[in-house]
Scaffold this motif. Structure first.
Motif, PDB file in Angstrom:
ATOM      1  N   GLY A  46       0.780  -1.232   0.000  1.00 32.46           N
ATOM      2  CA  GLY A  46       0.000   0.000   0.000  1.00 32.46           C
ATOM      3  C   GLY A  46       0.810   1.279   0.000  1.00 32.46           C
ATOM      4  N   HIS A  47       2.052   1.219   0.420  1.00 34.77           N
ATOM      5  CA  HIS A  47       2.951   2.370   0.342  1.00 34.77           C
ATOM      6  C   HIS A  47       4.367   1.843   0.181  1.00 34.77           C
ATOM      7  CE1 HIS A  47       2.621   1.235   4.560  1.00 34.77           C
ATOM      8  NE2 HIS A  47       3.764   1.810   4.800  1.00 34.77           N
ATOM      9  N   TRP A  48       5.311   2.740  -0.118  1.00 37.87           N
ATOM     10  CA  TRP A  48       6.670   2.303  -0.437  1.00 37.87           C
ATOM     11  C   TRP A  48       7.376   1.806   0.809  1.00 37.87           C
ATOM     12  CZ3 TRP A  48       7.501   1.327  -5.208  1.00 37.87           C
ATOM     13  CH2 TRP A  48       6.891   2.092  -6.207  1.00 37.87           C
ATOM     14  N   GLN A  49       7.838   0.558   0.744  1.00 38.08           N
ATOM     15  CA  GLN A  49       8.570  -0.068   1.827  1.00 38.08           C
ATOM     16  C   GLN A  49       9.782  -0.807   1.255  1.00 38.08           C
ATOM     17  OE1 GLN A  49       7.281  -0.285   5.671  1.00 38.08           O
ATOM     18  NE2 GLN A  49       7.282   1.615   4.511  1.00 38.08           N
ATOM     19  N   ILE A  50      10.723  -1.142   2.137  1.00 42.34           N
ATOM     20  CA  ILE A  50      11.962  -1.769   1.718  1.00 42.34           C
ATOM     21  C   ILE A  50      11.885  -3.278   1.916  1.00 42.34           C
ATOM     22  CG2 ILE A  50      14.441  -1.914   2.157  1.00 42.34           C
ATOM     23  CD1 ILE A  50      14.285   1.052   2.976  1.00 42.34           C
ATOM     24  N   TYR A  51      12.332  -3.993   0.897  1.00 43.98           N
ATOM     25  CA  TYR A  51      12.309  -5.459   0.907  1.00 43.98           C
ATOM     26  C   TYR A  51      13.691  -5.987   0.537  1.00 43.98           C
ATOM     27  CZ  TYR A  51       7.222  -5.177   0.985  1.00 43.98           C
ATOM     28  OH  TYR A  51       5.929  -4.909   1.344  1.00 43.98           O
ATOM     29  N   THR A  52      13.962  -7.215   0.940  1.00 43.08           N
ATOM     30  CA  THR A  52      15.147  -7.924   0.504  1.00 43.08           C
ATOM     31  C   THR A  52      14.732  -9.234  -0.150  1.00 43.08           C
ATOM     32  OG1 THR A  52      15.421  -8.973   2.665  1.00 43.08           O
ATOM     33  CG2 THR A  52      16.660  -6.933   2.261  1.00 43.08           C
ATOM     34  N   MET A  53      15.627  -9.785  -0.954  1.00 40.28           N
ATOM     35  CA  MET A  53      15.401 -11.092  -1.564  1.00 40.28           C
ATOM     36  C   MET A  53      16.742 -11.685  -1.946  1.00 40.28           C
ATOM     37  SD  MET A  53      13.844 -10.141  -5.332  1.00 40.28           S
ATOM     38  CE  MET A  53      14.558  -8.873  -6.371  1.00 40.28           C
ATOM     39  N   GLY A  54      16.739 -12.991  -2.224  1.00 34.20           N
ATOM     40  CA  GLY A  54      17.924 -13.643  -2.741  1.00 34.20           C
ATOM     41  C   GLY A  54      18.181 -13.247  -4.178  1.00 34.20           C
ATOM     42  N   ILE A  55      19.321 -13.637  -4.710  1.00 33.41           N
ATOM     43  CA  ILE A  55      19.722 -13.173  -6.041  1.00 33.41           C
ATOM     44  C   ILE A  55      18.913 -13.805  -7.167  1.00 33.41           C
ATOM     45  CG2 ILE A  55      22.052 -12.573  -5.323  1.00 33.41           C
ATOM     46  CD1 ILE A  55      23.002 -15.220  -6.502  1.00 33.41           C
ATOM     47  N   ASP A  56      18.119 -14.822  -6.850  1.00 31.84           N
ATOM     48  CA  ASP A  56      17.229 -15.412  -7.844  1.00 31.84           C
ATOM     49  C   ASP A  56      15.765 -15.082  -7.574  1.00 31.84           C
ATOM     50  OD1 ASP A  56      19.289 -16.676  -9.356  1.00 31.84           O
ATOM     51  OD2 ASP A  56      19.440 -18.217  -7.805  1.00 31.84           O
ATOM     52  N   GLY A  57      15.529 -14.112  -6.679  1.00 31.04           N
ATOM     53  CA  GLY A  57      14.172 -13.674  -6.383  1.00 31.04           C
ATOM     54  C   GLY A  57      13.499 -14.419  -5.247  1.00 31.04           C
ATOM     55  N   GLU A  58      14.224 -15.336  -4.598  1.00 30.89           N
ATOM     56  CA  GLU A  58      13.628 -16.137  -3.536  1.00 30.89           C
ATOM     57  C   GLU A  58      13.624 -15.371  -2.210  1.00 30.89           C
ATOM     58  OE1 GLU A  58      18.038 -17.088  -3.224  1.00 30.89           O
ATOM     59  OE2 GLU A  58      16.610 -16.494  -4.774  1.00 30.89           O
TER      60      GLU A  58
END
Length: 284
Positions: free
Chosen positions: A35-47
């Motif tokens: 719903g609003h801009w937030q920070i995310y992380t993921m692995g290098i293949d999108g996992e």
């Protein structure tokens, strides 16, 4: 033509401003999927995509530290756009106490990990560049004129900025410049007829710059790479939709970009060692 692409996000929301950590094992990005801009992380293949910080503010444009397991970003949680650092090891958040009563954007750690650069929106609506220490001290203006200068990115040696600006184009388009912050020498790398934005130095030697541009009769911007003197421009993507916000992997063998896919902005990886045409050469 072009290079193999792998789409890393696939949401009914926008995902943008992706970049790697120093080891090239994690990716940080912004998304408005909640719903609003937030920070995310993921692995290098999108996992293993996960939200990093829970807030009701807009947290935007994250970048990893070159030395610590930490992320710098901008946030409007105080009513203006200020700069924050989140330490992933201790899970602690701090605002940098920068003595500047202006909206601050595009923060990045300097290659030495001891300073940051950012742009600040002045009272007359144009943006200037600043640097300071990671504790917010020793504030110094490093580029100021009467134009809108955006997205400062320091070279690996820390002596040159690359950025885009509407100077010298009657504010009709953006072009890419470098500026040596020691000698103040400035060079123009792209030209008036082409709208060029979001440049980023390659890692290690900084011999190349990746950027997005809309040239000639293009309806949407594509990704290009050029030498750091503006020569030898090579088109990397060939899509029917917008490709923007490119950054390099730590070893320079792939790019992360933001591409408009399936009615939303998604994070994609471009594999520079896997050209789609047999006549093309992999980029070193």
């Amino acid at each position: 033509m072009g290079f193999k692409e792998i789409q890393l996000t696939n949401t009914e929301a926008d995902n943008r401003y992706a970049s790697y950590n120093k080891e090239g094992t994690q990716i940080v990005f912004e998304s408005n999927r909640d719903g609003h801009w937030q920070i995310y992380t993921m692995g290098i293949d999108g996992e293993k995509q996960k939200r990093l910080i829970n807030s009701t503010a807009n947290d935007r444009r994250p970048k990893y530290s070159p030395y610590k397991n930490a992320i710098i970003f901008e946030s409007d949680r105080n009513g203006t756009s200020d700069i924050f650092v989140y330490n992933l090891d201790s899970e602690t958040l701090k605002q940098l106490p920068i003595d500047l009563d202006l909206n601050k954007h595009f923060p990045e750690f300097a290659p030495n990990g001891m300073e940051i650069t950012f742009s600040a929106e002045s009272k007359n609506g144009v943006s200037h560049f600043y640097k300071c220490s990671t504790n917010g001290k020793r504030l110094k203006k490093i580029l100021a004129d009467n134009y809108n200068n955006l997205a400062p990115n320091l070279s690996p040696r820390g002596d040159q900025l690359v950025y885009f600006s509407n100077k010298n184009t009657q504010a009709e388009s953006n072009v890419i410049y470098t500026k040596n912050i020691i000698t103040n020498e400035e060079n123009r790398l792209t030209y008036f007829v082409n709208n060029s934005e979001y440049p980023s130095w390659s890692n290690i030697r900084g011999s190349r710059i990746v950027y997005s541009a809309k040239i000639n009769d293009m309806l949407q911007p594509e990704i290009f790479i050029m030498r750091n003197d503006g020569t030898h421009k090579i088109q990397i993507t060939y899509n029917d939709f917008e490709d923007i916000l490119p950054v390099w992997s730590p070893n320079n063998i792939n790019l992360l970009i933001t591409g408009y896919r399936n009615k939303h902005y998604q994070i994609c990886k471009i594999l520079l060692k896997e050209p789609l045409s047999p006549d093309q050469k992999a980029l070193d």
